[in-house]
Design a protein around this motif. Structure first.
Motif, PDB file in Angstrom:
ATOM      1  N   GLU A 102      -5.213 -70.366   2.352  1.00 48.17           N
ATOM      2  CA  GLU A 102      -4.530 -69.771   1.166  1.00 48.17           C
ATOM      3  C   GLU A 102      -3.847 -68.318   1.728  1.00 48.17           C
ATOM      4  OE1 GLU A 102      -5.632 -67.613  -3.287  1.00 48.17           O
ATOM      5  OE2 GLU A 102      -7.230 -68.751  -2.146  1.00 48.17           O
ATOM      6  N   LEU A 103      -2.614 -68.208   1.248  1.00 50.44           N
ATOM      7  CA  LEU A 103      -2.063 -66.871   1.691  1.00 50.44           C
ATOM      8  C   LEU A 103      -2.409 -65.770   0.867  1.00 50.44           C
ATOM      9  CD1 LEU A 103       1.657 -68.224   2.498  1.00 50.44           C
ATOM     10  CD2 LEU A 103      -0.251 -67.602   4.159  1.00 50.44           C
ATOM     11  N   VAL A 104      -2.671 -64.553   1.381  1.00 51.82           N
ATOM     12  CA  VAL A 104      -3.425 -63.389   0.449  1.00 51.82           C
ATOM     13  C   VAL A 104      -2.580 -62.193   1.287  1.00 51.82           C
ATOM     14  CG1 VAL A 104      -5.491 -64.462  -0.135  1.00 51.82           C
ATOM     15  CG2 VAL A 104      -5.540 -63.401   2.145  1.00 51.82           C
ATOM     16  N   VAL A 105      -2.513 -61.213   0.534  1.00 49.39           N
ATOM     17  CA  VAL A 105      -2.235 -59.737   0.971  1.00 49.39           C
ATOM     18  C   VAL A 105      -3.503 -59.002   1.280  1.00 49.39           C
ATOM     19  CG1 VAL A 105      -0.558 -57.801   0.373  1.00 49.39           C
ATOM     20  CG2 VAL A 105       0.175 -60.134  -0.618  1.00 49.39           C
ATOM     21  N   LYS A 106      -3.237 -58.412   2.378  1.00 49.77           N
ATOM     22  CA  LYS A 106      -4.585 -57.818   2.745  1.00 49.77           C
ATOM     23  C   LYS A 106      -4.141 -56.478   3.836  1.00 49.77           C
ATOM     24  CE  LYS A 106      -7.793 -60.305   1.100  1.00 49.77           C
ATOM     25  NZ  LYS A 106      -8.816 -59.805   0.056  1.00 49.77           N
ATOM     26  N   ASN A 107      -4.806 -55.342   3.565  1.00 47.00           N
ATOM     27  CA  ASN A 107      -4.483 -54.152   4.221  1.00 47.00           C
ATOM     28  C   ASN A 107      -5.229 -54.421   5.668  1.00 47.00           C
ATOM     29  OD1 ASN A 107      -3.807 -53.463   1.869  1.00 47.00           O
ATOM     30  ND2 ASN A 107      -4.510 -51.227   2.420  1.00 47.00           N
ATOM     31  N   ILE A 108      -4.933 -53.947   6.729  1.00 46.83           N
ATOM     32  CA  ILE A 108      -5.399 -54.143   8.163  1.00 46.83           C
ATOM     33  C   ILE A 108      -5.714 -52.957   8.720  1.00 46.83           C
ATOM     34  CG2 ILE A 108      -4.984 -55.239  10.429  1.00 46.83           C
ATOM     35  CD1 ILE A 108      -4.990 -57.350   8.275  1.00 46.83           C
ATOM     36  N   ILE A 109      -6.658 -52.899   9.196  1.00 44.30           N
ATOM     37  CA  ILE A 109      -7.247 -51.692  10.144  1.00 44.30           C
ATOM     38  C   ILE A 109      -7.515 -52.181  11.552  1.00 44.30           C
ATOM     39  CG2 ILE A 109      -7.946 -50.328   8.162  1.00 44.30           C
ATOM     40  CD1 ILE A 109     -10.809 -51.207   8.782  1.00 44.30           C
ATOM     41  N   LYS A 110      -7.340 -50.993  12.501  1.00 42.93           N
ATOM     42  CA  LYS A 110      -7.728 -51.161  13.803  1.00 42.93           C
ATOM     43  C   LYS A 110      -8.737 -50.237  14.078  1.00 42.93           C
ATOM     44  CE  LYS A 110      -5.913 -51.311  18.506  1.00 42.93           C
ATOM     45  NZ  LYS A 110      -4.536 -51.374  19.229  1.00 42.93           N
ATOM     46  N   GLU A 111      -9.806 -50.725  14.735  1.00 47.08           N
ATOM     47  CA  GLU A 111     -11.240 -50.105  15.290  1.00 47.08           C
ATOM     48  C   GLU A 111     -11.716 -50.704  16.493  1.00 47.08           C
ATOM     49  OE1 GLU A 111     -14.114 -50.111  12.451  1.00 47.08           O
ATOM     50  OE2 GLU A 111     -12.892 -48.704  10.784  1.00 47.08           O
ATOM     51  N   ASN A 112     -11.693 -49.661  17.562  1.00 51.45           N
ATOM     52  CA  ASN A 112     -12.169 -50.143  18.723  1.00 51.45           C
ATOM     53  C   ASN A 112     -11.302 -51.319  19.371  1.00 51.45           C
ATOM     54  OD1 ASN A 112     -14.264 -48.011  18.670  1.00 51.45           O
ATOM     55  ND2 ASN A 112     -15.500 -49.488  17.494  1.00 51.45           N
TER      56      ASN A 112
END
Length: 73
Positions: free
Chosen positions: A29-39
């Motif tokens: 399913e295509l969804v809109v999400k916030n992405i974060i980068k850690e390590n």
């Protein structure tokens, strides 16, 4: 903030970066999400958890949101 009815402009040629908004194929399913980068890892920022995005996950990045056009309400 994205509101129901907004128009999203998506660039499929861009790569993930910290604190971006992406269109993700998640569980087919295509969804809109916030992405974060850690390590040096990217995660879907979900309410209660972080979901790792890598070649072994069931998550595919479809595109990166570059503009949000708010609908007139």
């Amino acid at each position: 903030k994205i509101i129901n009815g907004d128009l999203l402009v998506v660039d499929r040629s861009l790569n993930l970066k910290n604190d971006c908004i992406a269109i993700i194929n998640f569980n087919n399913e295509l969804v809109v999400k916030n992405i974060i980068k850690e390590n040096n890892n990217f995660y879907i920022k979900n309410r209660a958890e972080k979901i790792l995005i890598n070649e072994n996950s069931d998550v595919n990045v479809w595109g990166i949101v570059t503009y949000i056009i708010h609908a007139a309400h």
